[in-house]
Design an enzyme around this catalytic site. Structure first.
Site, PDB file in Angstrom:
ATOM      1  N   ASP A  21    -107.579  -1.256  53.471  1.00  0.00           N
ATOM      2  CA  ASP A  21    -106.171  -1.608  53.611  1.00  0.00           C
ATOM      3  C   ASP A  21    -105.347  -0.333  53.795  1.00  0.00           C
ATOM      4  O   ASP A  21    -105.837   0.636  54.368  1.00  0.00           O
ATOM      5  CB  ASP A  21    -105.710  -2.412  52.389  1.00  0.00           C
ATOM      6  CG  ASP A  21    -105.744  -1.600  51.086  1.00  0.00           C
ATOM      7  OD1 ASP A  21    -106.249  -0.458  51.098  1.00  0.00           O
ATOM      8  OD2 ASP A  21    -105.249  -2.104  50.060  1.00  0.00           O
ATOM      9  N   PHE A  49    -112.508  -2.779  50.728  1.00  0.00           N
ATOM     10  CA  PHE A  49    -111.614  -3.601  51.553  1.00  0.00           C
ATOM     11  C   PHE A  49    -110.545  -2.683  52.162  1.00  0.00           C
ATOM     12  O   PHE A  49    -109.592  -2.296  51.488  1.00  0.00           O
ATOM     13  CB  PHE A  49    -110.982  -4.698  50.701  1.00  0.00           C
ATOM     14  CG  PHE A  49    -111.984  -5.338  49.756  1.00  0.00           C
ATOM     15  CD1 PHE A  49    -113.180  -5.854  50.229  1.00  0.00           C
ATOM     16  CD2 PHE A  49    -111.736  -5.383  48.388  1.00  0.00           C
ATOM     17  CE1 PHE A  49    -114.106  -6.410  49.363  1.00  0.00           C
ATOM     18  CE2 PHE A  49    -112.660  -5.936  47.513  1.00  0.00           C
ATOM     19  CZ  PHE A  49    -113.848  -6.458  48.006  1.00  0.00           C
TER      20      PHE A  49
END
Length: 339
Positions: free
Chosen positions: A238, A236
């Site tokens: 980020d 993910f």
């Protein structure tokens, strides 16, 4: 308009053309070895979901799935404008900063009787009501309150149009992780984390993928069902995990980019360098997973079931735990609703 490359393809496409961020083969091998030594621990399983989400309702609780939906819908941009001025939320005697302020605030609201996990409520709650739910202990509010209000209202309306709960909405995708991400991205605009890179549409889908991974984690914790195609998910992308990947040697920034970040320059969403940081993070974790699976096969004669979502579940808290050791590596700063 042509569909963007999926996150994995996007990561490879970006890594092969990147000018300021580079995947380091030796570092990838080193991280794979580190994870190999942890292969039998709870750190690398979905069943550790509750431990990784200590402020969430019990997975068996009906509200747990809607809690995850509310939190993941507002899971973006927690870094402070000034390091010394952080939004803080105290809940059950512990004071939290960063992403955990959101988790603490939502759980605090539930205890106070606010129906914050009910789409009928959060689809039409006012900005003042949300500001109260997300209130800080100090004078520094949670960033991007207006945007959080907008995306929460929008997402709530989508749930009401599709059965009135996250469970009923996501069930439309069957039990397939890839179809779940596609459904979320198609129906809820704020999850449409895409960019143009070298003339191609690419996708990163950080929040959509983490929402599916959290759903998987809850279902595993409940001992309910089996989500297919979890290997389709990437890490993910980020701002915290890329810092850990640089620290561990799996990623390397150019001198120019490193200086830009050390100067505190904000990168806009879709900036070439921002897309390279995120895309190369995705691809480096793909290669780490590949090497890890090879190690398990060669040394143990077994098939490795560890996927990129589980590796991310390990790397994010790792970055938090080692933040002092990696303080010399700047995180990139981008204000947007995508991460």
């Amino acid at each position: 308009m042509r569909s963007p490359l999926c996150p994995r393809e996007s990561g490879q496409f970006i890594a092969e053309r990147s000018r300021d961020v580079f995947v380091d083969e030796e570092g990838v091998q080193k991280v794979a070895e580190m994870l190999y030594n942890l292969r039998h621990s709870d750190h690398l399983t979905a069943s550790g979901w509750k431990k990784a989400n200590p402020l969430a309702p019990a997975p068996t609780c009906d509200q747990a799935l809607n809690w995850v939906f509310v939190v993941d819908t507002m899971n973006f941009s927690f870094w402070p404008d000034k390091e010394a001025e952080q939004c803080e939320v105290t809940y059950k005697g512990t004071t939290y900063t960063g992403y955990m302020t959101l988790c603490a605030a939502i759980s605090r609201a539930m205890e106070e009787g606010v129906p914050i996990t009910d789409p009928k409520y959060f689809s039409q709650m006012s900005m003042e009501e949300l500001a109260h739910v997300l209130r800080s202990d100090n004078d520094t509010p949670m960033p991007m309150l207006r945007e959080r209000h907008q995306v929460l209202n929008e997402a709530g309306r989508v749930l009401l149009e599709h059965g009135g709960s996250f469970r009923s909405f996501i069930s439309r995708a069957g039990n397939d992780a890839c179809k779940m991400v596609e459904l979320i991205v198609e129906k809820i605009p704020s999850y449409r984390d895409e960019a143009t890179y070298e003339g191609n549409r690419v996708s990163l889908y950080k929040r959509a993928q983490i929402l599916v991974a959290d759903f998987w984690g809850i279902m595993e914790a409940r001992g309910e069902g089996h989500i297919l195609n979890m290997d389709w998910l990437t890490m993910f992308a980020d701002y915290r995990v890329p810092q850990a990947l640089v620290y561990l040697g799996a990623l390397r920034y150019s001198d120019a980019l490193m200086q830009t970040l050390k100067n505190g320059e904000l990168l806009s969403s879709g900036d070439r360098r921002e897309v390279e940081i995120r895309g190369c993070s995705i691809w480096s974790v793909e290669l780490i997973k590949e090497r890890l699976c090879k190690l398990v096969q060669e040394r143990d004669g077994q098939t490795c079931s560890i996927n990129c979502a589980v590796i991310d579940f390990y790397l994010w808290p790792y970055a938090k735990q080692h933040h002092k050791e990696m303080a010399h590596i700047p995180i990139h700063h981008t204000r947007c609703v995508y991460y």
